[in-house]
Each structure stands twice: as structure tokens, then as C-alpha cells.
Motif scaffolding. Sequence first.
Motif, PDB file in Angstrom:
ATOM      1  N   ILE A   1     -13.644 -64.656  60.854  1.00  9.81           N
ATOM      2  CA  ILE A   1     -14.696 -65.651  61.036  1.00  9.81           C
ATOM      3  C   ILE A   1     -14.769 -66.067  62.499  1.00  9.81           C
ATOM      4  CG2 ILE A   1     -15.639 -67.859  60.278  1.00  9.81           C
ATOM      5  CD1 ILE A   1     -15.310 -65.938  57.970  1.00  9.81           C
ATOM      6  N   ILE A   2     -15.929 -65.882  63.114  1.00 11.03           N
ATOM      7  CA  ILE A   2     -16.144 -66.334  64.497  1.00 11.03           C
ATOM      8  C   ILE A   2     -17.166 -67.463  64.456  1.00 11.03           C
ATOM      9  CG2 ILE A   2     -16.956 -65.732  66.804  1.00 11.03           C
ATOM     10  CD1 ILE A   2     -15.876 -62.927  64.555  1.00 11.03           C
ATOM     11  N   ILE A   3     -16.729 -68.656  64.757  1.00  5.99           N
ATOM     12  CA  ILE A   3     -17.619 -69.813  64.757  1.00  5.99           C
ATOM     13  C   ILE A   3     -18.441 -69.804  66.038  1.00  5.99           C
ATOM     14  CG2 ILE A   3     -17.775 -72.323  64.703  1.00  5.99           C
ATOM     15  CD1 ILE A   3     -16.837 -71.045  62.085  1.00  5.99           C
ATOM     16  N   THR A   4     -19.758 -69.924  65.909  1.00  8.62           N
ATOM     17  CA  THR A   4     -20.645 -70.026  67.075  1.00  8.62           C
ATOM     18  C   THR A   4     -21.445 -71.312  66.935  1.00  8.62           C
ATOM     19  OG1 THR A   4     -22.333 -68.712  65.921  1.00  8.62           O
ATOM     20  CG2 THR A   4     -20.829 -67.532  67.380  1.00  8.62           C
ATOM     21  N   THR A   5     -21.195 -72.270  67.810  1.00  9.77           N
ATOM     22  CA  THR A   5     -21.865 -73.563  67.705  1.00  9.77           C
ATOM     23  C   THR A   5     -22.010 -74.185  69.097  1.00  9.77           C
ATOM     24  OG1 THR A   5     -21.886 -75.622  66.406  1.00  9.77           O
ATOM     25  CG2 THR A   5     -19.764 -74.917  67.330  1.00  9.77           C
ATOM     26  N   LYS A   6     -22.773 -75.273  69.173  1.00  9.67           N
ATOM     27  CA  LYS A   6     -23.135 -75.820  70.488  1.00  9.67           C
ATOM     28  C   LYS A   6     -22.142 -76.828  71.062  1.00  9.67           C
ATOM     29  CE  LYS A   6     -28.109 -75.177  69.835  1.00  9.67           C
ATOM     30  NZ  LYS A   6     -29.435 -75.845  69.722  1.00  9.67           N
ATOM     31  N   THR A   7     -21.338 -77.450  70.213  1.00  7.59           N
ATOM     32  CA  THR A   7     -20.406 -78.473  70.708  1.00  7.59           C
ATOM     33  C   THR A   7     -19.000 -78.228  70.175  1.00  7.59           C
ATOM     34  OG1 THR A   7     -20.652 -80.026  68.846  1.00  7.59           O
ATOM     35  CG2 THR A   7     -22.325 -80.125  70.605  1.00  7.59           C
ATOM     36  N   LYS A   8     -18.044 -78.944  70.771  1.00  5.28           N
ATOM     37  CA  LYS A   8     -16.651 -78.842  70.338  1.00  5.28           C
ATOM     38  C   LYS A   8     -16.313 -79.845  69.236  1.00  5.28           C
ATOM     39  CE  LYS A   8     -15.021 -77.360  74.916  1.00  5.28           C
ATOM     40  NZ  LYS A   8     -14.121 -77.693  76.056  1.00  5.28           N
ATOM     41  N   ARG A   9     -17.321 -80.536  68.726  1.00  3.61           N
ATOM     42  CA  ARG A   9     -17.111 -81.627  67.769  1.00  3.61           C
ATOM     43  C   ARG A   9     -16.313 -81.190  66.538  1.00  3.61           C
ATOM     44  NH1 ARG A   9     -20.180 -83.313  63.455  1.00  3.61           N
ATOM     45  NH2 ARG A   9     -21.800 -81.792  63.976  1.00  3.61           N
ATOM     46  N   LEU A  10     -16.548 -79.984  66.072  1.00  2.00           N
ATOM     47  CA  LEU A  10     -15.895 -79.507  64.853  1.00  2.00           C
ATOM     48  C   LEU A  10     -14.763 -78.517  65.133  1.00  2.00           C
ATOM     49  CD1 LEU A  10     -19.118 -78.990  62.712  1.00  2.00           C
ATOM     50  CD2 LEU A  10     -17.466 -80.855  62.498  1.00  2.00           C
ATOM     51  N   ALA A  11     -14.347 -78.452  66.375  1.00  2.00           N
ATOM     52  CA  ALA A  11     -13.325 -77.465  66.763  1.00  2.00           C
ATOM     53  C   ALA A  11     -12.007 -77.671  66.018  1.00  2.00           C
ATOM     54  CB  ALA A  11     -13.095 -77.522  68.265  1.00  2.00           C
ATOM     55  N   PHE A  12     -11.582 -78.930  65.860  1.00  2.00           N
ATOM     56  CA  PHE A  12     -10.305 -79.194  65.197  1.00  2.00           C
ATOM     57  C   PHE A  12     -10.369 -78.766  63.731  1.00  2.00           C
ATOM     58  CE2 PHE A  12      -7.324 -82.133  62.991  1.00  2.00           C
ATOM     59  CZ  PHE A  12      -6.155 -81.626  63.551  1.00  2.00           C
ATOM     60  N   ASP A  13     -11.493 -79.035  63.063  1.00  2.00           N
ATOM     61  CA  ASP A  13     -11.654 -78.608  61.680  1.00  2.00           C
ATOM     62  C   ASP A  13     -11.584 -77.082  61.576  1.00  2.00           C
ATOM     63  OD1 ASP A  13     -11.943 -81.191  60.756  1.00  2.00           O
ATOM     64  OD2 ASP A  13     -14.118 -81.180  60.935  1.00  2.00           O
ATOM     65  N   CYS A  14     -12.139 -76.401  62.551  1.00  2.00           N
ATOM     66  CA  CYS A  14     -12.112 -74.938  62.553  1.00  2.00           C
ATOM     67  C   CYS A  14     -10.690 -74.405  62.680  1.00  2.00           C
ATOM     68  CB  CYS A  14     -12.965 -74.395  63.694  1.00  2.00           C
ATOM     69  SG  CYS A  14     -14.725 -74.703  63.491  1.00  2.00           S
ATOM     70  N   ILE A  15      -9.887 -75.074  63.473  1.00  2.00           N
ATOM     71  CA  ILE A  15      -8.481 -74.671  63.622  1.00  2.00           C
ATOM     72  C   ILE A  15      -7.768 -74.761  62.277  1.00  2.00           C
ATOM     73  CG2 ILE A  15      -6.262 -75.297  64.657  1.00  2.00           C
ATOM     74  CD1 ILE A  15      -7.846 -76.199  67.145  1.00  2.00           C
ATOM     75  N   LYS A  16      -8.029 -75.835  61.546  1.00  2.00           N
ATOM     76  CA  LYS A  16      -7.378 -76.026  60.251  1.00  2.00           C
ATOM     77  C   LYS A  16      -7.836 -74.980  59.237  1.00  2.00           C
ATOM     78  CE  LYS A  16      -8.448 -80.430  60.031  1.00  2.00           C
ATOM     79  NZ  LYS A  16      -8.538 -81.814  59.509  1.00  2.00           N
ATOM     80  N   PHE A  17      -9.047 -74.462  59.410  1.00  2.00           N
ATOM     81  CA  PHE A  17      -9.532 -73.407  58.527  1.00  2.00           C
ATOM     82  C   PHE A  17      -9.089 -72.030  59.009  1.00  2.00           C
ATOM     83  CE2 PHE A  17     -12.082 -76.564  56.534  1.00  2.00           C
ATOM     84  CZ  PHE A  17     -12.525 -76.038  55.332  1.00  2.00           C
TER      85      PHE A  17
END
Length: 262
Positions: free
Chosen positions: A83-99
Motif C-alpha cells: 500500500i502506497i499512500i498518496t495524499t496532500k498533507t501529513k495529517r494522517l501520517a501517524f495513522d498510516c504508520i500504525k496500519f
Amino acid sequence: MSYSYVIIDDDVKSVLEIQAFAQNFTELVFIDSANNYETALDLILESKPDLIFLEIDPVSTKSKLSLLLINELHRCLNEIPHIIITTKTKRLAFDCIKFQVFDFILKPISHNDLVKLILKLEKIKVSVPLLNVNGLLEKESAIKGQQALILCIKSYGDYRYADTRDITYLKADNNSTDIHLYTGEMITAFKTLKHFEAALYYPFVRIHNSYIVNSRYISRIHTGNANCHIKNSATKIPFSKTYKSNIDLIISKISSDNYLEI
């Protein structure tokens, strides 16, 4: 080595940009794109790509694109694509790490982003997933369905084990969480509900600020009263408008199994 990929994004411009950059790499083979949760899930399950470029902060909330798609993939597939997350801000970066996503790329993506991605892909080797989350050791079995996920709730040398198949729901209690079992027993874990939301996959779904429910134990969903009934008990769990899309997901998944509506 080549890698097939799909793009999950409701922004047409972003989809075209990713495709344009990827065309410069013979290693990347485009399959298709999808702009909402339902078509994305169908596309992934049918094509089984190596890579998924996923937007989790969509232009329209109606697309229902979020990290919950990863939960559903874990439920349906033995091996999850990268899964490669592509988004405009770092707002959800921590949640992505946990996933435990494979990569996180800020838009607009660049040629160098894909160079780094391919180098990273060539370096890694596929292994059985192992997730360590703040003291809770959780193993995903190599083949889904053969081994249940076991939670270890550790407190001052006391190791308490709970089979996730026995958990009916989790309830927030300030900075701790009460884990309710089908036997009527309750275990308190000194972790927040948000912690468990990130650690547990479907059938566990958050439906309220204070509740995560194991959807396999739901016997009734009353949308008028905004509550769920738990099997073999008098327990009713409320759901909020904020998580209404998650309720819709549960209803959809139940109806997609061996199901008869009368």
C-alpha cells in the motif's frame, strides 16, 4: 522485475499525474483506477495488483476512501499488496504508520518519489507480517482463518490473553478500554480506543467515539434508533453520525455473505 499497480483516488488529476510519472518506469505496469470504496475493493480483489496507490483524504466523502479499505483487504486476502499512500498533507501520517503501509508519498508526487519506491521494492523480501503495538504482541497468521489473532494484555507482569473471536465489543473508559467477551466477562486494557482501532482489522469496526464492535456479533442494526444489538445479550451499542459510513459498510458486508432478505 515488474510490479502491477492500481490507483485508488477520486481526484482525476491526481490519477493522471501518477500514471504519467509511472509510464517512465518499465517496472510499473498499470492495471486500472477506481474512485470510490466499492469499485476499489472489487478492482483489487479481481486484479490482485502488486501495488496500490491509495488516497485516504478524498475530495468527496461520498467516495468513502480511507484506511478502512486496508482492514477489508486483510479480511479478504491472504497476501496484501504493498500500500502506497498518496495524499496532500501529513495529517494522517501517524495513522498510516500504525496500519503498516509500505510507503507514504505527499502530493504532488515526483519522478524521484517513484525512483525511491522502486529501489525500496527491490530491496525488501516478502515475510509473514508481525505487528508490535505499544506492548501488545499481535501476529497475523500466514494464512488467514487458520489461526485467530490473540491479544496479550500485559500489566505489571500479568499476561492476560484474549482470542479476538471471543470479543464482542470494546468500550472507551477515559485512557483505558474495556474489552467485553461473549461470556459476559470484561477485561480492562490501559490503552485508548484509538489504539485498538489501529491495531484491529475487520470484523472490528468503530461505530462511535466510545465503541468498537465485532460485527460478527451484531444481531440487529436499528438505523432509526441509531444502535446495534449484540447477539445473545440485552446489550445495545449506539452509533453516531460520524461513523454512519462504517455502519453502512457492516450492512453491506453482511449482505454480501450467505444471506437472504425477507
